[in-house]
Design a protein around this motif. Structure first.
Motif, PDB file in Angstrom:
ATOM      1  N   VAL A   1     -92.210  -4.302 -55.484  1.00 13.33           N
ATOM      2  CA  VAL A   1     -93.591  -4.745 -55.620  1.00 13.33           C
ATOM      3  C   VAL A   1     -93.672  -6.138 -56.232  1.00 13.33           C
ATOM      4  CG1 VAL A   1     -94.135  -3.809 -57.914  1.00 13.33           C
ATOM      5  CG2 VAL A   1     -95.898  -3.857 -56.137  1.00 13.33           C
ATOM      6  N   THR A   2     -92.736  -6.467 -57.093  1.00 14.27           N
ATOM      7  CA  THR A   2     -92.702  -7.819 -57.676  1.00 14.27           C
ATOM      8  C   THR A   2     -92.414  -8.859 -56.597  1.00 14.27           C
ATOM      9  OG1 THR A   2     -91.985  -6.984 -59.828  1.00 14.27           O
ATOM     10  CG2 THR A   2     -91.538  -9.303 -59.342  1.00 14.27           C
ATOM     11  N   LEU A   3     -91.438  -8.582 -55.739  1.00 15.27           N
ATOM     12  CA  LEU A   3     -91.089  -9.533 -54.686  1.00 15.27           C
ATOM     13  C   LEU A   3     -92.209  -9.659 -53.661  1.00 15.27           C
ATOM     14  CD1 LEU A   3     -88.904 -11.389 -53.470  1.00 15.27           C
ATOM     15  CD2 LEU A   3     -88.038  -9.398 -52.215  1.00 15.27           C
ATOM     16  N   LEU A   4     -92.801  -8.546 -53.256  1.00 15.68           N
ATOM     17  CA  LEU A   4     -93.857  -8.596 -52.247  1.00 15.68           C
ATOM     18  C   LEU A   4     -95.101  -9.288 -52.802  1.00 15.68           C
ATOM     19  CD1 LEU A   4     -94.615  -7.852 -49.371  1.00 15.68           C
ATOM     20  CD2 LEU A   4     -95.357  -5.609 -50.196  1.00 15.68           C
ATOM     21  N   GLY A   5     -95.413  -9.028 -54.058  1.00 15.62           N
ATOM     22  CA  GLY A   5     -96.564  -9.671 -54.675  1.00 15.62           C
ATOM     23  C   GLY A   5     -96.396 -11.174 -54.799  1.00 15.62           C
ATOM     24  N   ALA A   6     -95.162 -11.619 -54.993  1.00 15.97           N
ATOM     25  CA  ALA A   6     -94.894 -13.051 -55.165  1.00 15.97           C
ATOM     26  C   ALA A   6     -94.816 -13.791 -53.841  1.00 15.97           C
ATOM     27  CB  ALA A   6     -93.587 -13.229 -55.937  1.00 15.97           C
ATOM     28  N   HIS A   7     -94.741 -13.076 -52.715  1.00 21.37           N
ATOM     29  CA  HIS A   7     -94.577 -13.729 -51.410  1.00 21.37           C
ATOM     30  C   HIS A   7     -95.588 -13.156 -50.415  1.00 21.37           C
ATOM     31  CE1 HIS A   7     -90.888 -15.957 -52.377  1.00 21.37           C
ATOM     32  NE2 HIS A   7     -90.593 -14.912 -53.140  1.00 21.37           N
ATOM     33  N   PRO A   8     -96.821 -13.619 -50.489  1.00 21.41           N
ATOM     34  CA  PRO A   8     -97.855 -13.098 -49.580  1.00 21.41           C
ATOM     35  C   PRO A   8     -97.579 -13.393 -48.112  1.00 21.41           C
ATOM     36  CG  PRO A   8     -98.652 -15.014 -50.800  1.00 21.41           C
ATOM     37  CD  PRO A   8     -97.360 -14.621 -51.424  1.00 21.41           C
ATOM     38  N   GLU A   9     -96.683 -14.353 -47.839  1.00 19.02           N
ATOM     39  CA  GLU A   9     -96.378 -14.695 -46.448  1.00 19.02           C
ATOM     40  C   GLU A   9     -95.373 -13.737 -45.821  1.00 19.02           C
ATOM     41  OE1 GLU A   9     -92.988 -16.327 -48.791  1.00 19.02           O
ATOM     42  OE2 GLU A   9     -95.157 -16.094 -49.086  1.00 19.02           O
ATOM     43  N   ALA A  10     -94.653 -12.967 -46.632  1.00 19.36           N
ATOM     44  CA  ALA A  10     -93.606 -12.084 -46.116  1.00 19.36           C
ATOM     45  C   ALA A  10     -94.221 -10.872 -45.417  1.00 19.36           C
ATOM     46  CB  ALA A  10     -92.696 -11.626 -47.245  1.00 19.36           C
ATOM     47  N   PRO A  11     -93.735 -10.520 -44.211  1.00 17.83           N
ATOM     48  CA  PRO A  11     -94.279  -9.341 -43.521  1.00 17.83           C
ATOM     49  C   PRO A  11     -93.936  -8.043 -44.251  1.00 17.83           C
ATOM     50  CG  PRO A  11     -92.367 -10.183 -42.339  1.00 17.83           C
ATOM     51  CD  PRO A  11     -92.685 -11.191 -43.404  1.00 17.83           C
ATOM     52  N   PHE A  12     -92.761  -8.004 -44.873  1.00 17.86           N
ATOM     53  CA  PHE A  12     -92.374  -6.891 -45.731  1.00 17.86           C
ATOM     54  C   PHE A  12     -91.145  -7.309 -46.519  1.00 17.86           C
ATOM     55  CE2 PHE A  12     -90.257  -5.987 -41.634  1.00 17.86           C
ATOM     56  CZ  PHE A  12     -88.944  -5.762 -42.006  1.00 17.86           C
ATOM     57  N   VAL A  13     -90.791  -6.495 -47.494  1.00 19.66           N
ATOM     58  CA  VAL A  13     -89.601  -6.762 -48.303  1.00 19.66           C
ATOM     59  C   VAL A  13     -88.712  -5.521 -48.269  1.00 19.66           C
ATOM     60  CG1 VAL A  13     -90.769  -8.429 -49.785  1.00 19.66           C
ATOM     61  CG2 VAL A  13     -90.716  -6.006 -50.452  1.00 19.66           C
ATOM     62  N   PHE A  14     -87.437  -5.711 -48.624  1.00 15.91           N
ATOM     63  CA  PHE A  14     -86.507  -4.590 -48.576  1.00 15.91           C
ATOM     64  C   PHE A  14     -85.490  -4.706 -49.703  1.00 15.91           C
ATOM     65  CE2 PHE A  14     -84.963  -7.950 -45.801  1.00 15.91           C
ATOM     66  CZ  PHE A  14     -83.632  -8.097 -46.169  1.00 15.91           C
ATOM     67  N   SER A  15     -85.001  -3.572 -50.094  1.00 16.17           N
ATOM     68  CA  SER A  15     -83.998  -3.500 -51.155  1.00 16.17           C
ATOM     69  C   SER A  15     -82.606  -3.400 -50.564  1.00 16.17           C
ATOM     70  CB  SER A  15     -84.251  -2.271 -52.024  1.00 16.17           C
ATOM     71  OG  SER A  15     -83.840  -1.097 -51.340  1.00 16.17           O
ATOM     72  N   GLY A  16     -81.592  -3.516 -51.432  1.00 18.68           N
ATOM     73  CA  GLY A  16     -80.242  -3.134 -51.065  1.00 18.68           C
ATOM     74  C   GLY A  16     -80.106  -1.628 -51.127  1.00 18.68           C
ATOM     75  N   LEU A  17     -78.955  -1.134 -50.659  1.00 21.30           N
ATOM     76  CA  LEU A  17     -78.814   0.301 -50.446  1.00 21.30           C
ATOM     77  C   LEU A  17     -77.404   0.754 -50.768  1.00 21.30           C
ATOM     78  CD1 LEU A  17     -80.787   2.423 -49.187  1.00 21.30           C
ATOM     79  CD2 LEU A  17     -79.634   2.028 -47.009  1.00 21.30           C
ATOM     80  N   ARG A  18     -77.297   1.915 -51.397  1.00 17.40           N
ATOM     81  CA  ARG A  18     -76.024   2.606 -51.502  1.00 17.40           C
ATOM     82  C   ARG A  18     -75.983   3.664 -50.393  1.00 17.40           C
ATOM     83  NH1 ARG A  18     -75.773   4.280 -56.747  1.00 17.40           N
ATOM     84  NH2 ARG A  18     -74.459   2.517 -57.305  1.00 17.40           N
ATOM     85  N   HIS A  19     -74.832   3.792 -49.729  1.00 21.18           N
ATOM     86  CA  HIS A  19     -74.737   4.739 -48.622  1.00 21.18           C
ATOM     87  C   HIS A  19     -73.291   5.215 -48.520  1.00 21.18           C
ATOM     88  CE1 HIS A  19     -72.761   1.837 -45.794  1.00 21.18           C
ATOM     89  NE2 HIS A  19     -73.337   0.962 -46.606  1.00 21.18           N
ATOM     90  N   GLY A  20     -73.085   6.270 -47.714  1.00 18.28           N
ATOM     91  CA  GLY A  20     -71.739   6.822 -47.577  1.00 18.28           C
ATOM     92  C   GLY A  20     -71.243   7.358 -48.905  1.00 18.28           C
ATOM     93  N   GLN A  21     -69.936   7.326 -49.100  1.00 16.36           N
ATOM     94  CA  GLN A  21     -69.368   7.811 -50.349  1.00 16.36           C
ATOM     95  C   GLN A  21     -69.702   6.886 -51.519  1.00 16.36           C
ATOM     96  OE1 GLN A  21     -67.707  10.696 -51.074  1.00 16.36           O
ATOM     97  NE2 GLN A  21     -68.230  11.335 -48.991  1.00 16.36           N
ATOM     98  N   ASP A  22     -69.430   5.593 -51.355  1.00 18.50           N
ATOM     99  CA  ASP A  22     -69.748   4.651 -52.425  1.00 18.50           C
ATOM    100  C   ASP A  22     -69.790   3.232 -51.856  1.00 18.50           C
ATOM    101  OD1 ASP A  22     -70.418   3.909 -54.975  1.00 18.50           O
ATOM    102  OD2 ASP A  22     -68.354   3.633 -55.641  1.00 18.50           O
ATOM    103  N   GLN A  23     -70.476   3.094 -50.722  1.00 24.74           N
ATOM    104  CA  GLN A  23     -70.609   1.785 -50.108  1.00 24.74           C
ATOM    105  C   GLN A  23     -71.984   1.216 -50.428  1.00 24.74           C
ATOM    106  OE1 GLN A  23     -69.015   1.683 -45.906  1.00 24.74           O
ATOM    107  NE2 GLN A  23     -68.991   3.909 -46.224  1.00 24.74           N
ATOM    108  N   THR A  24     -72.081  -0.101 -50.471  1.00 28.29           N
ATOM    109  CA  THR A  24     -73.362  -0.734 -50.762  1.00 28.29           C
ATOM    110  C   THR A  24     -73.598  -1.894 -49.805  1.00 28.29           C
ATOM    111  OG1 THR A  24     -72.377  -2.243 -52.393  1.00 28.29           O
ATOM    112  CG2 THR A  24     -73.254  -0.143 -53.217  1.00 28.29           C
TER     113      THR A  24
END
Length: 625
Positions: A110-133
């Protein structure tokens, strides 16, 4: 909670739920632990067979939590759209039941999206699998629901009636990012994407799942338009419309009531040839199909399904004239269960692919029972019948029949052949219709030196057999061509422009000994019907001295050409008079590669089985040859 009892929230978190109640408490706990507390949770019960309210437990009393429920499953797109319809937050994000938010996930988005009104959306990083990021997409995957936050919008997700897909980019993200501005990433790993076999994208995507596993899992009643991110479009809506909208044929005076049990594999509409002759069809399907195991509700209609729950009582009430159980190894457990239920109903077992899979998966005892205890057996090739006679010699004699299990329907064999590509450029053009079961890249490379082209039709192969495709493309760049899948309605027009077509690359070493035969030796691959429909000579390796079903049939009917090395094949393919004669011969016989051509014999076999059981006065489960 009702709308008038809830306080406005800055963030609406949408949680679709179908048969994931075991994961749900952990996902909600991760939301409750967020440093940002200005949120509402909209749980959409998408006709889940479980108890979503019970899974929420005490959290249901949190004023920030509400449930929306569908009486039956409508699909991910519809569930997310319901969430969007009722959401009150300025910002929207998603929390699948089997994913987890890390403690500062909402705050960072919400901090990133609020600071960039021009962005269509924002996304986070992700942990997946056993221990991959990853700080962006997982390789080969779209951005996941758990990663993304966007502003409240009137735009909506694709729903099942439009397209069923695991490609979230196609479903929604591309609609949000239509502007020139790219989405922005936080660069921080603040969420975990769960991994387990019953995830929606796995149920959708071959080889994990596919159209028929999806149909069963979500209880889909209507024809589908489905395309996974690794496959071609399956458009059951348009493909089967001609059959679905066709008036039903009135039952014939002597028509049989036939209960189909198991699955129908490729070219499933073939069984309508039975209905069109006045026989009445019912269906009782395996509930664990793979992608090519066609099960009901059938998208072409004219088959009345019995309920999977309480099926024994339903069969007893129906009392069909015949149980026709089929076709591949995945149907063996359920077909065996129906056989052993002890109904006083004639039972025919039709088996195609394949006994060795049953051995590998521990289903051999059930398969032997199906051959020993059924009233009649149908084998997909004479070689398969002979193999069973050698391997299970007690199989009852005199009550067997041979019929390839998934021949196409005759209605697809319409139109005239197209002009040959070779007549235009003077080089030979061959085709592989479907996954390339050979030839070896070295063979294609050597053929290319003689001006022989290979055209491959299969999106699945482009992705699922990428190593083979890339190797062939490297070795024969000018003579290897990729094309999208062609369904039955295009077989004649598209494939008849080629000089010949490839069967499976069977290199047999059985030396005439059935006990040394492999499945490739015994099988008629489904593409025989495809190539025959277009009048194409069939290419296969020479296996002199071995028992090979395709070799025996092709040689007996003059349907193709055999080769020991690429040079021999190139010489045969460039022998214009001989190839023209072969094409004429295949075209003249192509109707024999349709199911319709064999229906009369099949029904006659059914009647023989029924009469034989009547004479015996009931089941004789221990009878031998």
């Amino acid at each position: 909670m009702q709308d008038d009892q809830r306080s406005p929230a800055r963030i609406s978190v949408i949680m679709p739920c179908f048969d994931q109640e075991a994961y749900l408490p952990g996902a909600v706990a991760s939301l409750l632990a967020q440093t940002c507390t200005d949120w509402e949770l909209v749980v959409v019960d998408d006709g889940s067979p479980g108890d979503v309210e019970a899974a929420l437990g005490a959290e249901l009393h949190d004023p920030r939590v509400r449930i929306e429920a569908f009486p039956a499953n409508r699909g991910l797109g519809a569930a997310l759209n319901r969430g969007l319809d009722v959401a009150v937050g300025d910002f929207i994000t998603y929390l699948p039941c089997d994913d987890r938010m890390h403690v500062d996930h909402l705050a960072s988005l919400v901090t990133l999206l609020g600071a960039h009104p021009e962005a269509p959306f924002v996304f986070s990083g992700l942990r997946h699998g056993q221990d991959q990021t990853t700080t962006g997409r997982v390789d080969g995957e779209p951005l996941q629901l758990i990663q993304v936050m966007h502003r409240h919008t009137r735009k909506r997700w694709l729903e099942r009636a439009e397209l069923t897909t695991d490609d979230l980019e196609r479903m929604f993200w591309s609609r949000l990012s239509a502007s020139a501005e790219p989405p922005l990433g936080t660069g921080a790993v603040t969420a975990t994407w769960g991994s387990h076999p019953r995830q929606r994208h796995r149920v959708l995507r071959e080889p994990w799942g596919g159209l028929n596993p999806y149909r069963v899992r979500y209880g889909v009643q209507e024809p589908l338009r489905l395309q996974s991110s690794v496959g071609h479009l399956h458009d059951e809506v348009s493909h089967y419309r001609r059959f679905r909208e066709r008036p039903a044929t009135p039952p014939a005076p002597d028509g049989l009531r036939i209960l189909l049990v198991g699955e129908l594999a490729h070219n499933p509409e073939r069984i309508l040839s039975l209905a069109e002759r006045g026989h009445t069809l019912y269906g009782l399907w395996t509930d664990d199909p793979v992608w090519f195991n066609t099960v009901g509700p059938l998208p072409f209609g004219h088959v009345e399904d019995l309920p999977r729950q309480g099926w024994r009582a339903a069969v007893e009430e129906l009392r069909p004239d015949l149980i026709y159980a089929l076709l591949n190894w995945q149907a063996v457990p359920f077909a065996h269960e129906v056989l052993m239920a002890g109904f006083d109903i004639p039972f025919v077992w039709h088996f195609k692919e394949g006994p060795f899979f049953c051995l590998e998966r521990g289903l051999w005892p059930q398969l032997v029972d199906l051959h020993l205890r059924s009233d009649g057996q149908i084998y997909s090739s004479p070689e398969l019948r002979d193999w069973f006679a050698a391997t299970v010699p007690q199989t009852r004699s005199g009550m067997s029949h041979v019929l390839d299990g998934d021949l196409p329907k005759a209605e697809w064999l319409t139109g005239e052949p197209s002009p040959l590509l070779s007549e235009r450029d003077g080089e030979v053009h061959t085709v592989i219709p479907g996954r390339p079961m050979g030839p070896h890249p070295d063979v294609i490379e050597q053929l290319a030196r003689h001006g022989v082209h290979v055209h491959l039709y299969s999106e699945k192969a482009h992705l699922q057999m990428k190593e083979w495709v890339d190797e062939v493309g490297r070795r024969a760049p000018r003579h290897f061509h990729l094309h999208p899948q062609v369904d039955q309605h295009g077989w004649v027009e598209e494939f008849s422009q080629y000089d010949a077509g490839w069967l499976h690359d069977v290199r047999s070493h059985n030396g005439g000994d059935l006990h040394a035969a492999t499945w490739d030796d015994l099988n008629y691959p489904a593409r025989m019907g495809t190539l025959a429909a277009a009048g194409l000579p069939m290419i296969q390796p020479r296996n002199d001295g071995s028992i090979v079903a395709t070799q025996t049939l092709t040689a007996a009917r003059g349907l193709g050409l055999f080769y020991s090395d690429p040079q021999e094949l190139a010489r045969a393919l460039t022998d214009t008079p001989a190839m023209s004669a072969l094409r004429r011969n295949v075209w003249a016989q192509r109707s024999q590669f349709t199911f319709d051509a064999h229906v009369s014999d099949l029904v006659a076999f059914f009647r023989t089985v029924i009469a034989g059981r009547d004479e015996r006065g009931g089941p004789d489960l221990l009878a031998t040859a």
